[in-house]
Design a protein around this motif. Structure first.
Motif, PDB file in Angstrom:
ATOM      1  N   LEU A 118       3.049  15.839   7.955  1.00 14.58           N
ATOM      2  CA  LEU A 118       3.246  14.788   6.963  1.00 14.58           C
ATOM      3  C   LEU A 118       4.735  14.522   6.800  1.00 14.58           C
ATOM      4  O   LEU A 118       5.185  13.378   6.804  1.00 14.58           O
ATOM      5  CB  LEU A 118       2.660  15.221   5.623  1.00 14.58           C
ATOM      6  N   ALA A 119       5.478  15.602   6.663  1.00 15.44           N
ATOM      7  CA  ALA A 119       6.921  15.469   6.492  1.00 15.44           C
ATOM      8  C   ALA A 119       7.541  14.830   7.732  1.00 15.44           C
ATOM      9  O   ALA A 119       8.384  13.944   7.641  1.00 15.44           O
ATOM     10  CB  ALA A 119       7.539  16.829   6.225  1.00 15.44           C
ATOM     11  N   GLN A 132      -4.251   2.034   6.550  1.00 15.09           N
ATOM     12  CA  GLN A 132      -2.917   1.503   6.292  1.00 15.09           C
ATOM     13  C   GLN A 132      -2.107   2.480   5.444  1.00 15.09           C
ATOM     14  O   GLN A 132      -0.953   2.782   5.734  1.00 15.09           O
ATOM     15  CB  GLN A 132      -3.090   0.146   5.586  1.00 15.09           C
ATOM     16  N   GLU A 133      -2.744   3.004   4.415  1.00 18.93           N
ATOM     17  CA  GLU A 133      -2.059   3.970   3.556  1.00 18.93           C
ATOM     18  C   GLU A 133      -1.670   5.220   4.331  1.00 18.93           C
ATOM     19  O   GLU A 133      -0.610   5.790   4.132  1.00 18.93           O
ATOM     20  CB  GLU A 133      -2.960   4.387   2.395  1.00 18.93           C
ATOM     21  N   LYS A 134      -2.555   5.629   5.211  1.00 16.92           N
ATOM     22  CA  LYS A 134      -2.289   6.845   5.970  1.00 16.92           C
ATOM     23  C   LYS A 134      -1.360   6.567   7.145  1.00 16.92           C
ATOM     24  O   LYS A 134      -1.049   7.458   7.924  1.00 16.92           O
ATOM     25  CB  LYS A 134      -3.597   7.462   6.468  1.00 16.92           C
ATOM     26  N   ARG A 135      -0.986   5.332   7.290  1.00 13.29           N
ATOM     27  CA  ARG A 135      -0.037   4.945   8.322  1.00 13.29           C
ATOM     28  C   ARG A 135      -0.471   5.340   9.719  1.00 13.29           C
ATOM     29  O   ARG A 135       0.323   5.921  10.486  1.00 13.29           O
ATOM     30  CB  ARG A 135       1.352   5.516   8.025  1.00 13.29           C
ATOM     31  N   GLN A 161       0.871  -1.181   0.000  1.00 20.27           N
ATOM     32  CA  GLN A 161       0.000   0.000   0.000  1.00 20.27           C
ATOM     33  C   GLN A 161       0.903   1.223   0.000  1.00 20.27           C
ATOM     34  O   GLN A 161       1.666   1.423   0.940  1.00 20.27           O
ATOM     35  CB  GLN A 161      -0.827   0.063   1.277  1.00 20.27           C
ATOM     36  N   PRO A 162       0.815   2.039  -1.015  1.00 20.24           N
ATOM     37  CA  PRO A 162       1.690   3.213  -1.059  1.00 20.24           C
ATOM     38  C   PRO A 162       1.479   4.109   0.153  1.00 20.24           C
ATOM     39  O   PRO A 162       0.372   4.219   0.672  1.00 20.24           O
ATOM     40  CB  PRO A 162       1.266   3.913  -2.348  1.00 20.24           C
ATOM     41  N   ASN A 163       2.529   4.711   0.590  1.00 20.40           N
ATOM     42  CA  ASN A 163       2.497   5.577   1.761  1.00 20.40           C
ATOM     43  C   ASN A 163       1.837   6.915   1.434  1.00 20.40           C
ATOM     44  O   ASN A 163       2.367   7.730   0.697  1.00 20.40           O
ATOM     45  CB  ASN A 163       3.936   5.802   2.231  1.00 20.40           C
ATOM     46  N   ALA A 164       0.654   7.091   2.038  1.00 22.87           N
ATOM     47  CA  ALA A 164      -0.114   8.302   1.738  1.00 22.87           C
ATOM     48  C   ALA A 164       0.592   9.556   2.237  1.00 22.87           C
ATOM     49  O   ALA A 164       0.372  10.648   1.716  1.00 22.87           O
ATOM     50  CB  ALA A 164      -1.507   8.200   2.353  1.00 22.87           C
ATOM     51  N   LEU A 165       1.434   9.417   3.243  1.00 27.26           N
ATOM     52  CA  LEU A 165       2.135  10.582   3.774  1.00 27.26           C
ATOM     53  C   LEU A 165       3.053  11.147   2.701  1.00 27.26           C
ATOM     54  O   LEU A 165       3.077  12.349   2.444  1.00 27.26           O
ATOM     55  CB  LEU A 165       2.967  10.185   4.990  1.00 27.26           C
ATOM     56  N   ALA A 166       3.803  10.254   2.067  1.00 32.29           N
ATOM     57  CA  ALA A 166       4.722  10.682   1.022  1.00 32.29           C
ATOM     58  C   ALA A 166       3.942  11.299  -0.136  1.00 32.29           C
ATOM     59  O   ALA A 166       4.309  12.335  -0.684  1.00 32.29           O
ATOM     60  CB  ALA A 166       5.546   9.500   0.539  1.00 32.29           C
ATOM     61  N   ARG A 167       2.852  10.645  -0.485  1.00 36.43           N
ATOM     62  CA  ARG A 167       2.032  11.167  -1.576  1.00 36.43           C
ATOM     63  C   ARG A 167       1.517  12.563  -1.257  1.00 36.43           C
ATOM     64  O   ARG A 167       1.583  13.472  -2.081  1.00 36.43           O
ATOM     65  CB  ARG A 167       0.833  10.256  -1.805  1.00 36.43           C
ATOM     66  N   SER A 168       0.984  12.696  -0.042  1.00 37.56           N
ATOM     67  CA  SER A 168       0.383  13.971   0.326  1.00 37.56           C
ATOM     68  C   SER A 168       1.419  15.075   0.407  1.00 37.56           C
ATOM     69  O   SER A 168       1.139  16.229   0.110  1.00 37.56           O
ATOM     70  CB  SER A 168      -0.321  13.846   1.675  1.00 37.56           C
ATOM     71  N   LEU A 169       2.605  14.692   0.805  1.00 41.90           N
ATOM     72  CA  LEU A 169       3.668  15.679   0.939  1.00 41.90           C
ATOM     73  C   LEU A 169       3.869  16.372  -0.411  1.00 41.90           C
ATOM     74  O   LEU A 169       4.100  17.575  -0.497  1.00 41.90           O
ATOM     75  CB  LEU A 169       4.957  14.963   1.357  1.00 41.90           C
ATOM     76  N   ASN A 219       4.858  20.898   9.126  1.00 37.03           N
ATOM     77  CA  ASN A 219       4.069  19.930   8.378  1.00 37.03           C
ATOM     78  C   ASN A 219       4.223  18.524   8.967  1.00 37.03           C
ATOM     79  O   ASN A 219       5.276  17.906   8.886  1.00 37.03           O
ATOM     80  CB  ASN A 219       4.545  19.953   6.924  1.00 37.03           C
ATOM     81  N   LYS A 226       1.252  -5.411   9.838  1.00 36.51           N
ATOM     82  CA  LYS A 226       1.916  -4.142   9.592  1.00 36.51           C
ATOM     83  C   LYS A 226       1.561  -3.069  10.596  1.00 36.51           C
ATOM     84  O   LYS A 226       2.263  -2.072  10.736  1.00 36.51           O
ATOM     85  CB  LYS A 226       1.539  -3.650   8.189  1.00 36.51           C
ATOM     86  N   THR A 246      -4.558  15.668   1.456  1.00 38.50           N
ATOM     87  CA  THR A 246      -4.555  14.505   2.325  1.00 38.50           C
ATOM     88  C   THR A 246      -5.823  13.671   2.194  1.00 38.50           C
ATOM     89  O   THR A 246      -5.877  12.531   2.639  1.00 38.50           O
ATOM     90  CB  THR A 246      -4.440  14.932   3.797  1.00 38.50           C
ATOM     91  N   GLY A 247      -6.846  14.263   1.608  1.00 40.99           N
ATOM     92  CA  GLY A 247      -8.111  13.539   1.513  1.00 40.99           C
ATOM     93  C   GLY A 247      -8.810  13.447   2.851  1.00 40.99           C
ATOM     94  O   GLY A 247      -9.697  12.629   3.043  1.00 40.99           O
ATOM     95  N   SER A 271       6.082  12.867   9.917  1.00 42.09           N
ATOM     96  CA  SER A 271       5.695  11.473  10.050  1.00 42.09           C
ATOM     97  C   SER A 271       6.440  10.591   9.053  1.00 42.09           C
ATOM     98  O   SER A 271       6.745   9.436   9.334  1.00 42.09           O
ATOM     99  CB  SER A 271       4.197  11.319   9.828  1.00 42.09           C
ATOM    100  N   LEU A 272       6.704  11.162   7.906  1.00 45.97           N
ATOM    101  CA  LEU A 272       7.390  10.400   6.872  1.00 45.97           C
ATOM    102  C   LEU A 272       8.722   9.893   7.431  1.00 45.97           C
ATOM    103  O   LEU A 272       9.158   8.785   7.174  1.00 45.97           O
ATOM    104  CB  LEU A 272       7.638  11.308   5.668  1.00 45.97           C
TER     105      LEU A 272
END
Lengths: 342, 342
Positions: free
Chosen positions: B52-53, B114-117, A48-56, B50, B147, A61-62, B55-56
DNA sequence: CTGAAAGCGCTAACAT
DNA sequence: ATGTTAGCGCTTTCAG
């Protein structure tokens, strides 16, 4: 427990991460065979792709932040459910907070939501429902609103032009009071709510005005604000019943207090609506399961939630938004109101 | 609308981003004067880092996913409130989902979380409450649990060792039935719930067993599962009352159905508890505001939520966790039960 | 005490 | 059709 990444997939498939990204997003053609290989790997590792990286990267963020005071009062879950329903269309999900009307918690959540870069915020209760809100608290919201779309539901912030979605509580109360008057009541009280709150003051204002317009006298002793809980409704009704001169009908600030009020009436060996008529406000589901079923004013909580999300979405898409959307409440006549005795 | 970053601050302060980061996190000493300069800027721009950054990098989001079937049934908001309370200690906040018992929505949310970790998931209702859950659905949760920490509340997944926090529903039901028997009832029915659901089957099993243990006969016609809603309780009680031979007391699967059941009794011109005793399950707040106040079994919803978060936290910290935590339910005697007529 | 630089996981030009 | 690479905003060595 280790989260696998696009690199792991790329390595094992012997392709570059770009290609993996492409099959993930369908953003460019990929040879069928390599696509198959990659998809197999994705499935194998349940990647599952990491949404954090995507959102960054995408700056989205959806997630919609939902600030509300009391998830335990069914009115709010109903608004939430409507919001959620509507949000599905655009794939948004919710970050929920429970502020218990505590302004510092509101601030805290506002900050967290900002840090987490939610796409928008729906704000209910608390400070936006204050008749006289501390300018600092107002300013704080305004600052946040510069960075992130916010819509206010059933509230307002003075000298501010944040988009709002509201029920016309004034009109709703007029409906309720008129109904009582039409039934023949002339002795009417008002119960519940907090004075510093706009919901309450709007309703009490409408209450007074309607009474006067109909040539009836407003008895101030019968106006008993206090709180929004069932217990509060029970206590205030108790007070009313202890008075030497009692009203024959009572308007309540919401359904919860109305249910408490009914309880108090019954505890005093009286009957609703025979001895006293009661009308609520909100039309929560419970209203027609209670005994007697509650006559009330429907706020269309569900619709309120949907509309809030619609407006928020316009705001997020930088489209033009109506600054004020008003939903018309409706009177729902059930069993808790009747003509007064004799 | 433009979000400002640590670079903007660094530029204007004429320092490196590392230094800004240091004052943000207090992670290393910074000269007082530069610190002051930076803090002023942070305040000036209302800068919020941020998440997101962050958490990444940190691999932590501070978010707990809360999967639950129906936010409109007060039981769940009560659990949620407890969870939220406990989560404050560790600074966690919530991502909420409303699955309406729809398994595909559960899957969807599981994936999104899961995607949003999210740091962990609390799972209530839906598939974990199925007597016979499709192995695929079970497997799906197990995969996610590899996971990300998951704790199950009031449910289970066969052949799985996910940590669980549950109310002893069997014991609770025994309490309820015994109470009825002690009052002198011998004709007892059971209403509400869905058969394929463990909550329901456990309760019905306890119901039958207790009756038999006390030497009473189990009348199968009086066992009427259906659903968990107030409407359902009303309908099933209606059926019961239409029978030629009726019970004198009824156990309900939850408070919502019990409230519906009371409604049906009153609609038939009978009285609770005079003509028929009713006992609920859950002890939602409403239970003592309803008329008559509901005798019920307390699940300690609030405590359930707190405990779930505690267990989840242990799991997140990779500490050792009890695989099963059981909360003991308590009988709360109020007004809806009494000795049978004559 | 402070700066440079690498890297978290992913996407999106820009090449090839 | 696919690979290379430069960020997104932040933290964290490693050097000065």
């Amino acid at each position: 427990m280790k989260q696998i990444t696009i690199y792991d997939i790329a390595d094992e498939a012997k392709v570059s991460v770009a290609t993996v990204s492409r099959v993930l997003n369908g953003t460019a053609p990929v040879k069928v065979s390599t696509r198959a290989k990659i998809e197999a790997l994705i499935h194998k590792y349940q990647f599952q792709p990491n949404a954090l990286a995507r959102s960054l990267l995408s700056k989205e963020t959806g997630i919609i932040g939902f600030i509300q005071p009391d998830i335990t009062n069914p009115f709010f879950p109903e608004v939430f459910t409507g919001a959620e329903q509507e949000a599905r269309e655009s794939g948004h999900t919710f970050f929920l907070s429970n502020t218990i009307g505590d302004y510092s918690k509101e601030s805290e959540y506002l900050n967290i939501m900002q840090e987490k870069r939610v796409d928008g915020i729906i704000f209910l209760g608390g400070r936006i429902n204050l008749k006289d809100c501390d300018p600092c608290l107002v300013q704080e919201v305004v600052e946040h609103a510069k960075k992130i779309p916010i819509v206010l539901v059933n509230g307002n912030l003075r000298n501010t032009d944040l988009p709002r979605v509201v029920t016309d509580e004034y009109a709703g109360t007029v409906l309720a009071v008129r109904h009582l008057i039409e039934l023949g009541h002339t002795q009417i009280g008002f119960i519940g709510g907090q004075c510093q709150t706009t919901t309450t003051s709007i309703k009490i204002r409408a209450f007074r005005k309607t009474l006067r317009d109909e040539g009836l006298q407003v008895k101030e002793d019968w106006i008993l604000p206090d709180h929004f809980s069932m217990d509060s409704g029970r206590q205030q009704m108790q007070k009313l019943l202890a008075m030497s001169e009692k009203p024959t009908a009572v308007c309540c600030v919401n359904d919860y207090t109305a249910i408490g009020a009914i309880k108090a009436v019954v505890e005093n060996g009286l009957k609703v609506p025979d001895d006293i008529s009661i009308v609520g406000f909100d039309d929560i589901q419970l209203a027609h399961h209670v005994i007697p079923e509650l006559t009330t004013v429907s706020q269309q909580a569900y619709e309120l939630g949907r509309t809030a999300v619609k407006v928020l979405r316009q705001l997020m898409n930088k489209g033009k938004v109506k600054k004020l959307t008003t939903l018309e409440p409706q009177l729902v006549i059930r069993q808790s109101t009747a003509a007064p005795r004799r």
